[in-house]
Design a protein around this motif. Structure first.
Motif, mmCIF file in Angstrom:
data_model
loop_
_atom_site.group_PDB
_atom_site.id
_atom_site.type_symbol
_atom_site.label_atom_id
_atom_site.label_comp_id
_atom_site.label_asym_id
_atom_site.label_seq_id
_atom_site.Cartn_x
_atom_site.Cartn_y
_atom_site.Cartn_z
ATOM 1 N N LYS A 178 0.808 -1.214 0.000
ATOM 2 C CA LYS A 178 0.000 0.000 0.000
ATOM 3 C C LYS A 178 0.842 1.265 0.000
ATOM 4 C CE LYS A 178 -3.228 -3.020 0.556
ATOM 5 N NZ LYS A 178 -3.914 -3.552 -0.629
ATOM 6 N N GLN A 179 2.138 1.157 -0.339
ATOM 7 C CA GLN A 179 3.010 2.322 -0.375
ATOM 8 C C GLN A 179 3.126 2.929 -1.758
ATOM 9 O OE1 GLN A 179 6.836 1.536 1.380
ATOM 10 N NE2 GLN A 179 5.981 0.369 3.086
ATOM 11 N N ALA A 180 2.636 2.244 -2.789
ATOM 12 C CA ALA A 180 2.828 2.726 -4.157
ATOM 13 C C ALA A 180 1.549 2.545 -4.949
ATOM 14 C CB ALA A 180 3.979 1.971 -4.829
ATOM 15 N N LEU A 181 1.276 3.511 -5.822
ATOM 16 C CA LEU A 181 0.166 3.461 -6.764
ATOM 17 C C LEU A 181 0.734 3.564 -8.162
ATOM 18 C CD1 LEU A 181 -2.221 6.054 -5.033
ATOM 19 C CD2 LEU A 181 -1.991 3.627 -4.523
ATOM 20 N N ALA A 182 0.178 2.840 -9.114
ATOM 21 C CA ALA A 182 0.641 2.864 -10.501
ATOM 22 C C ALA A 182 -0.518 3.230 -11.402
ATOM 23 C CB ALA A 182 1.223 1.509 -10.899
ATOM 24 N N PHE A 183 -0.273 4.213 -12.318
ATOM 25 C CA PHE A 183 -1.266 4.642 -13.286
ATOM 26 C C PHE A 183 -0.688 4.461 -14.679
ATOM 27 C CE2 PHE A 183 -1.619 7.139 -9.419
ATOM 28 C CZ PHE A 183 -2.973 7.052 -9.099
ATOM 29 N N GLY A 184 -1.501 3.987 -15.601
ATOM 30 C CA GLY A 184 -1.098 3.864 -17.000
ATOM 31 C C GLY A 184 -2.040 4.662 -17.872
ATOM 32 N N ASP A 185 -1.493 5.427 -18.827
ATOM 33 C CA ASP A 185 -2.351 6.287 -19.636
ATOM 34 C C ASP A 185 -2.430 5.794 -21.069
ATOM 35 O OD1 ASP A 185 -0.033 7.164 -20.964
ATOM 36 O OD2 ASP A 185 0.210 8.887 -19.633
ATOM 37 N N SER A 186 -3.163 6.536 -21.878
ATOM 38 C CA SER A 186 -3.432 6.131 -23.256
ATOM 39 C C SER A 186 -2.284 6.413 -24.200
ATOM 40 C CB SER A 186 -4.689 6.856 -23.761
ATOM 41 O OG SER A 186 -4.531 8.267 -23.659
ATOM 42 N N GLU A 187 -1.211 7.043 -23.730
ATOM 43 C CA GLU A 187 -0.047 7.296 -24.580
ATOM 44 C C GLU A 187 1.124 6.387 -24.226
ATOM 45 O OE1 GLU A 187 0.450 9.021 -27.227
ATOM 46 O OE2 GLU A 187 -1.604 9.794 -27.320
ATOM 47 N N GLY A 188 0.882 5.366 -23.404
ATOM 48 C CA GLY A 188 1.925 4.389 -23.104
ATOM 49 C C GLY A 188 2.829 4.766 -21.961
ATOM 50 N N CYS A 189 2.475 5.776 -21.161
ATOM 51 C CA CYS A 189 3.310 6.176 -20.031
ATOM 52 C C CYS A 189 2.751 5.590 -18.729
ATOM 53 C CB CYS A 189 3.368 7.701 -19.914
ATOM 54 S SG CYS A 189 4.339 8.478 -21.218
ATOM 55 N N VAL A 190 3.666 5.345 -17.801
ATOM 56 C CA VAL A 190 3.325 4.801 -16.494
ATOM 57 C C VAL A 190 3.797 5.784 -15.442
ATOM 58 C CG1 VAL A 190 3.588 2.875 -14.909
ATOM 59 C CG2 VAL A 190 3.587 2.457 -17.361
ATOM 60 N N HIS A 191 2.924 6.093 -14.482
ATOM 61 C CA HIS A 191 3.221 7.056 -13.425
ATOM 62 C C HIS A 191 3.190 6.329 -12.093
ATOM 63 C CE1 HIS A 191 2.346 10.198 -16.465
ATOM 64 N NE2 HIS A 191 1.376 9.368 -16.828
ATOM 65 N N LEU A 192 4.248 6.511 -11.308
ATOM 66 C CA LEU A 192 4.366 5.871 -10.001
ATOM 67 C C LEU A 192 4.213 6.914 -8.922
ATOM 68 C CD1 LEU A 192 5.032 3.241 -8.426
ATOM 69 C CD2 LEU A 192 7.412 3.977 -8.424
ATOM 70 N N TRP A 193 3.185 6.764 -8.090
ATOM 71 C CA TRP A 193 2.940 7.650 -6.949
ATOM 72 C C TRP A 193 3.198 6.862 -5.674
ATOM 73 C CZ3 TRP A 193 0.175 12.621 -6.848
ATOM 74 C CH2 TRP A 193 0.075 13.204 -8.135
ATOM 75 N N THR A 194 3.907 7.487 -4.736
ATOM 76 C CA THR A 194 4.249 6.808 -3.477
ATOM 77 C C THR A 194 4.011 7.756 -2.318
ATOM 78 O OG1 THR A 194 6.573 7.489 -3.539
ATOM 79 C CG2 THR A 194 5.989 5.431 -4.659
#
Length: 1138
Positions: A342-358
């Motif tokens: 529960k320390q990290a969140l991962a988001f993927g968008d429609s342009e192929g990028c991945v965002h890591l929130w912690t």
């Protein structure tokens, strides 16, 4: 994730997205993200995107740590945090998978999963990653190698998968069924029908399976039957996402409007305790994804496709201040996942990028992650390249070191020999299912190997190499295999080498030089041979069982008594428990407990033998206790009532093994409930957290045993005073100790094995200190110092260092009943002296000394699948009965490994190297136990068994009888002749293979069952007239009736349609046993095989076998057909053999 109701244009990704990458970047792409990204011509990002140093992460608040490009322009379809390693997995709409290592999102691996379909779900396992596409399930290693590729039907449209346990997987989609896949066999094991099609999301708790449907419903299904237990109609349009935590179910989705589907800003929340909806939760974003993030509270994370994220409590009000915004490169967020920690969140968008929130600068994805294996750097030599396409390329350009010595490849022909690679044996499953047409066999493909690939192994690693050897190799034999150095040869699984003569030329004396009888292992479910030997060498049990006789057809006590009688008569020849195991297979409780093994599982060693033999130990004691509790003595077997043990309804097995106890339950309200019970054995209960203490804390076996007997535990139980289930303290007090203490060790996991290993090491150090004086804690004790201690100048009585290794189990224990219903247990050595005599101690002080009598161990051998052996201390009465020597008064420990029997040192019985020798069962007996029981055996079989009896067949009365039963004045006497012949049917075909030289090698002999037994009078006025002609009824499936040899036809052994005199095997067996016990002499041809299949042991002086009577040394055996022609003449011969 369900995309119905969204803008259709969002699903169209133009090819220009990829082709325009080189000259012009996409307008939505943030240029600051691509400052260190290197793009190839096809538009794939090759490096991770580092975060600028100015980014500051506030503890406890989620903020962006890193962003990375997985595949430029190709939307991310799914993201998944690895549950075993610090990795993040991303799947794209183009069927490509990429993994990133650690919070810095360093690219770890990247490979294509599917060429046309998008990846819809990812699941991490211990050895690889599962990828689900539209109609394909692929299991790949983390580096990209394919482990298996399971193709589904082309009409399938799969969307979700759920791992129910380590080897079972559920797959659902838009069709009206859910598939269950076994990951071990990669086969579909079950297909569950779904009433509402379109299962796109699946979750699991310890109560239900949750299935989310495209119709907006969430169904709760039973974990075992998959039937619908409850159903929530969450949304009128479609379901977008849902999650479960504790007793709450939260859903988000779309509602139907006049203009179509619209995102509903109310989250539907349901209480699973009352199975009803609670107040809906209104949020300030358009929810597309939601997850519970239970840290300090059960808060929810709600994500919209535009990038807004809101945190709120599921039972509270949403606060607009709890909204933060993810900056996607593309217009939409396509996927969202939360790490296990529960320390990290991962988001993927429609342009192929991945965002890591912690929520921290250095987050971890899992609480306990294992180390990730990285590829070694490529070491490229600086040699010039060679163009192999040139035919005239000189091979001298390849640098070779200059040497004048003889090359290793220049091996003299005299010192070398050709070693062809032998063909591996045929799979046992193929041989079992094979059907023969002429000399050609056909069998279905078991799919245990890849198509057109046969694994070849060298002799050092081939588990079947010895099946090609024509020379019988003793386990105490000549050469030692390198890979078997751990398992001592006498402990390895022994097998019988069959020749064209069967067992006649197999040298059992090579394995057993004693006069005790071993047991043959080739019979199905013969894993219990070691426990049969343990029960046989318990003198009271042996006498009790042989005195028992009842009328039940399948009585384990009767069959065990017959087997014990054979072991008594044997003079070193092996016996087989075929009749006992036949009765064992008919007991419903044995099948329900999983004690009946299939032939394939037994041959491959798939079953956990340690757990199996412990369950079998509990089962056999319970079954014998029940069989011996019957009061009625059948009239046909009147001698059974003359047992010298017991004449009442109480079972002597209960007197020997039963321990009377008081179970006390104390509720927190103060109410106490006491009930009496009894048990036939105990299971060791190990201290909790025993393997976490690496300091080597000493814990005597007596302490663990006392903890297991006087067990105390906290559990939920019904309280009559409170009228509900309450936490109670349950304790067990002993009222009466058994005469034979049986202990199941329950070493079923690495935790218990480490505990035994650690205690053995502590005991070893204490023993060294005891025999060598005080030794410094920091000083290692040298082997040379120990040898000096054991020298004649040193300590003469000092045991060797090898005898003290791996020893934790005591040879004797002392148990004392205290006045307050307590129990004192301590280890007992021969040097200890009690303050009172044994008899007085038992009577007045309640002190008992138990001596170790047997240990059953599980041998871990990857070559053979493992086996079970027993160490048994054989008493002096057994030695006297076998006449080993005159006036025997000693006891001796023996190793019993099926038909291998060997004397061993007593220390070997308690030495357990947990790498290959694991304890399973322990038997302790009271001192002077035999003196408490009358050990006389009275043969319960009387002459009445030979009198006329009714047939089981319904039609038999209408046919002509083929024999005349004996009258009372015709009862046979000692030395009378009886002609015997038996016919058999085949239950299982022989398993054999053809060698490359054309010879046949028998892997497993055919399993035969007796079908007809005929006995003929050898003297008297009715000489030559049969007095027994019994057809044996069988409930097992017959493969071949062998009609051309036996004359048995289908239906002759069926009680419903047979016209023969049909009896049970037990009834006819008793007749033959009475004839053997009375001392008659049997005359026949090939009686050795007949008695073997009937499972009888007949003394050699009571057998007149024409096979050996007319056999000349070094000549072949003469057939009965030739003997009849020679002695009877041609005329009578043609009458006998038309």
């Amino acid at each position: 994730m369900n995309f119905e109701g969204l803008d259709p244009g969002l699903a169209e990704y133009a090819p220009a997205m990829h082709s325009a990458l080189d000259p012009v970047l996409d307008a939505h792409l943030n240029p600051s993200l691509l400052q260190n990204v290197e793009l190839d011509p096809e538009g794939v990002a090759l490096e991770a995107l580092p975060v600028q140093e100015s980014v500051h992460i506030m503890e406890g608040v989620y903020s962006e740590l890193h962003s990375v490009v997985a595949e430029v322009g190709v939307p991310v379809s799914v993201s998944h945090f690895d549950l075993h390693e610090e990795m993040l997995w991303v799947g794209s709409h183009g069927g490509h998978a990429t993994s990133f290592f650690g919070p810095t999102l360093e690219r770890y691996s990247s490979f294509q999963v599917n060429g046309s379909d998008d990846i819809r779900q990812i699941q991490s396992l211990e050895n690889g990653i599962l990828f689900l596409t539209k109609n394909n399930l692929k299991y790949m290693a983390r580096g990209g190698l394919i482990i298996f590729d399971y193709l589904l039907d082309e009409s399938e449209d799969m969307h979700s998968l759920l791992l129910t346990d380590s080897s079972t997987l559920l797959i659902g989609g838009l069709q009206n069924h859910i598939l269950e896949i076994d990951l071990n066999t990669v086969q579909e094991t079950q297909k569950y029908t779904v009433e509402t099609p379109g299962v796109t999301i699946m979750r699991q708790t310890n109560r239900f399976f949750f299935c989310g449907h495209t119709s907006g419903k969430v169904s709760l299904r039973d974990l075992r039957t998959f039937k619908v237990e409850h159903e929530f109609d969450a949304f009128s349009g479609s379901l977008s996402d849902f999650d479960v935590h504790g007793n709450l179910l939260a859903t988000c989705g779309f509602s139907s409007r006049l203009t179509g589907l619209a995102c509903d800003r109310f989250l539907k929340v349901y209480d699973l305790r009352m199975m009803r909806a609670i107040t809906p939760l209104q949020v300030h974003v358009d929810p597309a994804f939601l997850r519970f993030i239970p840290t300090y509270t059960s808060r929810l994370a709600i994500i919209s496709q535009s990038g807004q994220c809101q945190f709120c409590e599921p039972t509270g009000l949403a606060n607009p201040a709890d909204i933060f915004h993810v900056n996607p490169v593309g217009p939409l967020l396509m996927t969202f996942d939360v790490s296990a920690s529960k320390q990290a969140l991962a988001f993927g968008d429609s342009e192929g990028c991945v965002h890591l929130w912690t929520d921290s600068p250095e987050p971890s994805f899992n609480p306990y992650s294992r180390e990730t294996e990285f590829a070694l750097p490529c070491l490229v030599d600086s040699l010039p390249p060679l163009d192999w396409s040139q035919d005239l390329l000189p091979l001298s350009l390849i640098p070779v070191p200059l040497t004048t010595d003889t090359l290793l490849s220049d091996w003299p022909a005299a010192n070398s020999a050709p070693a062809p690679r032998r063909a591996p044996p045929v799979d046992a499953e193929i041989l079992r299912t094979m059907k023969k047409v002429g000399f050609i066999g056909y069998a279905p493909n078991p799919r245990t190997r890849l198509r057109n690939q046969i694994p070849y192994r060298l002799k050092e690693s081939d588990s079947e190499f010895d099946s090609f050897s024509q020379v019988t190799e003793s386990p105490i034999g000549r050469e030692e295999e390198p890979h078997l150095h751990m398992v001592s040869k006498k402990y390895r699984k022994v097998t019988i080498k069959y020749s064209k003569l069967g067992l006649e030329d197999f040298d059992f004396k090579h394995y057993n030089k004693t006069l005790f009888a071993g047991l043959e292992p080739h019979i199905p479910n013969a894993y219990c041979n070691c426990m049969i030997q343990v029960l046989y060498f318990l003198e009271p049990v042996r006498c009790l069982i042989q005195n028992h006789l009842c009328q039940k057809e399948f009585c384990l006590a009767c069959e065990l008594g017959f087997l014990f009688h054979m072991l008594d008569l044997s003079r070193g020849d092996p016996c087989q428990g075929s009749n006992f195991l036949r009765a064992f297979r008919t007991i419903p409780e044995a099948s329900a407990l999983g004690l009946i093994l299939a032939d394939s599982d037994e041959a491959s060693g798939k079953g956990n033998l340690a757990r199996l033999i412990q369950r079998w130990n509990r089962f056999i004691l319970t079954q014998l206790h029940q069989d011996l509790q019957e009061l009625e003595v059948p009239q046909a077997y009147r001698g059974a009532g003359g047992s010298s043990f017991c004449s009442s309804g109480d079972s002597v097995i209960g007197q020997l093994f039963s321990c009377e106890m008081e179970n006390c339950s104390l509720c927190r309200c103060g109410s106490e409930t006491v009930r009496a019970s009894s048990t036939l054995l105990f299971t060791l209960s190990y201290p909790e957290g025993s393997n976490s203490d690496k300091t080597g804390k000493n814990c005597d076996f007596a302490q663990v045993l006392k903890r297991s007997i006087c067990l105390e535990q906290n559990t939920q139980a019904w309280c009559d005073n409170c009228e509900k289930y309450q936490p109670t303290i349950q304790t067990r007090n002993i009222r009466h100790l058994p005469d034979i203490l049986v202990i199941n060790c329950e070493v079923n996991s690495l935790k218990e094995a480490d505990f035994w290993r650690m205690q053995a090491e502590v005991a070893f150090k204490m023993a060294i200190k005891k025999h060598s004086g005080e030794i410094s804690k920091n000083k290692e004790f040298a082997l040379a110092d120990w040898k000096e201690l054991g020298s004649p100048e040193g300590m003469l009585m000092c045991p060797s260092i090898e005898e003290l290794k791996n020893v934790w189990l005591p040879f004797s224990i002392q148990m004392k009943m205290t006045k307050n219903k307590g129990l004192d247990v301590c280890n007992w050595t021969d040097g200890d002296e009690m303050q009172w005599g044994p008899a007085r101690a038992e009577e007045e002080h309640g002190v008992y000394v138990y001596d170790l009598m047997a240990t059953v161990v599980h041998i871990l051998d990857s070559r053979t699948g493992g086996s079970l052996v027993a160490h048994i201390k054989v008493g002096e009465t057994y030695h006297q009965r076998k006449e080993v020597s005159e006036g025997v008064t000693h006891q001796q420990w023996y190793l019993f490994n099926d038909f291998l029997i060997e004397p061993i040192d007593k220390h070997e019985a308690v030495q357990f190297d947990m790498n290959w020798k694991v304890p399973a069962i322990l038997y302790y007996i009271k001192r002077n136990l035999n003196s408490k029981y009358n050990l006389n055996i009275k043969n319960p079989i009387e002459a009445s068994v030979l009198l006329a009896e009714a047939s089981l067949a319904r039609k038999q009365r209408k046919t002509h009888t083929t024999f005349i039963p004996l009258m009372l004045n015709e009862m046979p006497q000692v030395g009378d002749l009886v002609g015997l012949d038996a016919e058999f049917v085949t239950l299982n075909e022989e398993e054999a293979e053809l060698r490359s030289d054309g010879t046949k090698s028998t892997i497993k002999p055919s399993q035969m069952s007796v079908a007809r037994i005929t006995c003929v009078r050898g003297q008297g006025p009715n000489e030559g007239i049969p007095f027994i002609d019994d057809y044996i009824s069988t409930q097992e499936q017959v493969v071949d009736y062998l009609t051309q040899y036996s004359g048995i036809k289908p239906g002759d052994l069926d009680a419903k349609i047979s016209s023969k005199h049909l009896t049970t095997l037990k009834s006819t067996y008793l007749k033959l046993r009475f004839l053997i016990d009375i001392g008659v002499k049997f005359v026949g041809h090939g009686l050795q095989k007949d008695f073997r299949v009937i499972n009888l042991m007949v003394p050699k002086d009571q057998v007149l076998d024409t096979v050996y009577l007319f056999h000349m040394p070094r000549k072949r055996m003469i057939s009965l057909r030739f003997l009849a022609w020679y002695f009877l003449g041609p005329k009578l011969f043609h009458l006998c053999f038309p």
